[in-house]
Design an enzyme around this catalytic site. Structure first.
Site, PDB file in Angstrom:
ATOM      1  N   TYR A 167      42.446  -5.664  17.977  1.00  0.00           N
ATOM      2  CA  TYR A 167      42.413  -5.004  19.287  1.00  0.00           C
ATOM      3  C   TYR A 167      41.084  -5.252  19.983  1.00  0.00           C
ATOM      4  O   TYR A 167      40.020  -5.141  19.369  1.00  0.00           O
ATOM      5  CB  TYR A 167      42.602  -3.492  19.123  1.00  0.00           C
ATOM      6  N   LYS A 182      38.321  22.965  -2.796  1.00  0.00           N
ATOM      7  CA  LYS A 182      38.853  23.097  -1.436  1.00  0.00           C
ATOM      8  C   LYS A 182      39.281  21.731  -0.902  1.00  0.00           C
ATOM      9  O   LYS A 182      38.889  20.691  -1.448  1.00  0.00           O
ATOM     10  CB  LYS A 182      37.757  23.684  -0.538  1.00  0.00           C
TER      11      LYS A 182
HETATM   12  C1  LIG Z   1      31.871  23.123  -0.146  1.00  0.00           C
HETATM   13  C2  LIG Z   1      31.017  24.170  -0.682  1.00  0.00           C
HETATM   14  C3  LIG Z   1      30.444  24.027  -1.949  1.00  0.00           C
HETATM   15  C4  LIG Z   1      30.464  22.720  -2.713  1.00  0.00           C
HETATM   16  O1  LIG Z   1      29.507  21.885  -2.117  1.00  0.00           O
HETATM   17  P1  LIG Z   1      29.149  20.407  -2.636  1.00  0.00           P
HETATM   18  O2  LIG Z   1      28.058  19.985  -1.750  1.00  0.00           O
HETATM   19  O3  LIG Z   1      30.390  19.602  -2.432  1.00  0.00           O
HETATM   20  O4  LIG Z   1      28.785  20.511  -4.052  1.00  0.00           O
HETATM   21  C5  LIG Z   1      29.765  25.120  -2.487  1.00  0.00           C
HETATM   22  N1  LIG Z   1      29.634  26.265  -1.781  1.00  0.00           N
HETATM   23  C6  LIG Z   1      30.146  26.416  -0.544  1.00  0.00           C
HETATM   24  C7  LIG Z   1      29.951  27.706   0.172  1.00  0.00           C
HETATM   25  C8  LIG Z   1      30.840  25.369   0.052  1.00  0.00           C
HETATM   26  O5  LIG Z   1      31.306  25.521   1.298  1.00  0.00           O
END
Ligand SMILES: *Cc1c(COP(=O)(O)O)cnc(C)c1O
Length: 370
Positions: free
Chosen positions: A261, A40
């Site tokens: 800044y 993702k």
């Molecule tokens: C993002 C996510 C993962 C992966 O998690 P990591 O901590 O990056 O290994 C697995 N399951 C779900 C439901 C997630 O949202």
């Protein structure tokens, strides 16, 4: 040979060989269970297509994304034998696109289950899905009460081929946290109500909680990309990302001169400052102002003054001049300063550093599948 940043202000090197090696490490740790991958958010900012292809070459057959749009983008680029799961499920009315694009929803609510079941009825064919339970994180999936309702309604799952039951751990990076065992127990109890379905609980950190947490399929993300899976322990994962910014110019400051800044930093003594072409618009978080560090030829250079949109300023007084030419690269994320270390200085987690990595960087993939 030193690479340069080309027309961009910085060079981001992504090591696909390291991702593959991390995948192998996790798969070996899983023993019998399968290792999927969370890709993702553009594979945590590293590029979903090259990353997915590297994982598939290593044997991964289960990819997880958050949105349907992300699944549609990946589908044509991986073999049909690779399952792509959409963790948010179908946005209402978009269910048929899952069939069209051959991706699988994670069903999180009675409403999503009902919509998927009616589509199966309309199509007169069984449709695959994952069903998610909330075991204590209170974010996604059916509550215990909703599961009871589901079990009471014998027609509710008609036409749905439930491939996996799934839940997500809230505190897995903290191995001693009592929530891990609580969620495990809740997940096991739910699973007993749906005999014959596969099960998936562990994210990256969950894999390190032990075999009881592995079930049939794991869903690591962060560890594949080099983030430490266990808080307070040595990181067994290989580093995947190197970020190098280019020096635009340097200047000599008299004592008492302000930088950046709001002039939040003043030189206490004669100082040399280098301006580097990376800023908060590139995901170099503004919270790193006066807290971040860079490394130049192995010498640490503190980030001084506020992070600007397109630049940062470094105190390079201790760095030999030969490394401070216009175009010289300074390390911002490297073996000396890992994603997790940058995150700690910024007051965040490695996940946010990775997913914030900018779109303006020159990207270079190494260790590619040939
Ligand atoms: C993002 C996510 C993962 C992966 O998690 P990591 O901590 O990056 O290994 C697995 N399951 C779900 C439901 C997630 O949202």
């Amino acid at each position: 040979m030193q690479q340069d940043a080309g027309r961009a202000g910085a060079l981001l090197t992504i090591d696909l060989g390291a991702i593959r090696s991390n995948y192998r490490l996790l798969q070996n740790k899983l023993d019998g269970a399968l290792c999927g991958a969370a890709v993702k958010a553009d594979a945590y900012g590293l590029g979903v297509l090259p990353v997915s292809q590297a994982l598939v070459a290593e044997g991964c057959r289960h990819l997880f994304v958050a949105h349907l749009e992300e699944a549609i983008a990946v589908r044509p680029h991986v073999p049909e034998t690779v399952a792509i799961y959409v963790m948010h499920g179908a946005p209402r009315g978009y269910e048929p696109e899952f069939i069209e694009h051959r991706c699988i929803p994670v069903l999180n609510s009675r409403e999503q289950i009902a919509a998927w079941s009616s589509l199966a009825a309309a199509r007169q064919s069984a449709l695959p899905a994952i069903m998610q339970f909330d075991t204590g994180m209170s974010r996604m999936g059916l509550s215990g009460q909703e599961v009871q309702g589901l079990l009471a309604d014998t027609d509710a799952l008609r036409g749905i081929d439930v491939r996996y039951l799934m839940s997500h751990l809230a505190c897995a990076e903290d191995q001693a946290h009592p929530m891990n065992q609580k969620q495990l127990a809740a997940f096991k109890a739910l699973r007993a109500q749906f005999p014959g379905c596969g099960a998936s609980l562990a994210n990256s950190s969950g894999i390190f909680l032990g075999a009881e947490f592995h079930f049939d399929l794991a869903r690591p993300g962060a560890a594949l990309y080099g983030v430490a899976p266990v808080a307070g322990a040595a990181n067994p994962m290989q580093a995947v990302v190197r970020l190098q910014g280019a020096i635009i110019q340097t200047r000599e400051l008299a004592p008492g001169t302000g930088v950046g800044y709001s002039l939040t930093w003043q030189s206490a003594q004669p100082s040399r400052i280098a301006t580097v072409a990376v800023g908060y618009a590139d995901g170099w978080l503004r919270s790193l102002s006066n807290r971040g560090v860079a490394h130049i030829a192995g010498v640490e250079a503190p980030m001084v003054g506020n992070v600007s949109m397109d630049t940062i300023t470094l105190d390079v007084s201790q760095v030999p001049l030969e490394h401070l030419q216009a175009g010289s690269l300074v390390d911002l994320i490297s073996a000396n300063n890992t994603v997790d270390q940058v995150a700690a200085r910024a007051g965040t987690i490695g996940y946010e550093i990775l997913t914030s990595l900018g779109a303006r960087y020159q990207r270079r993939y190494v260790g590619e599948v040939t």
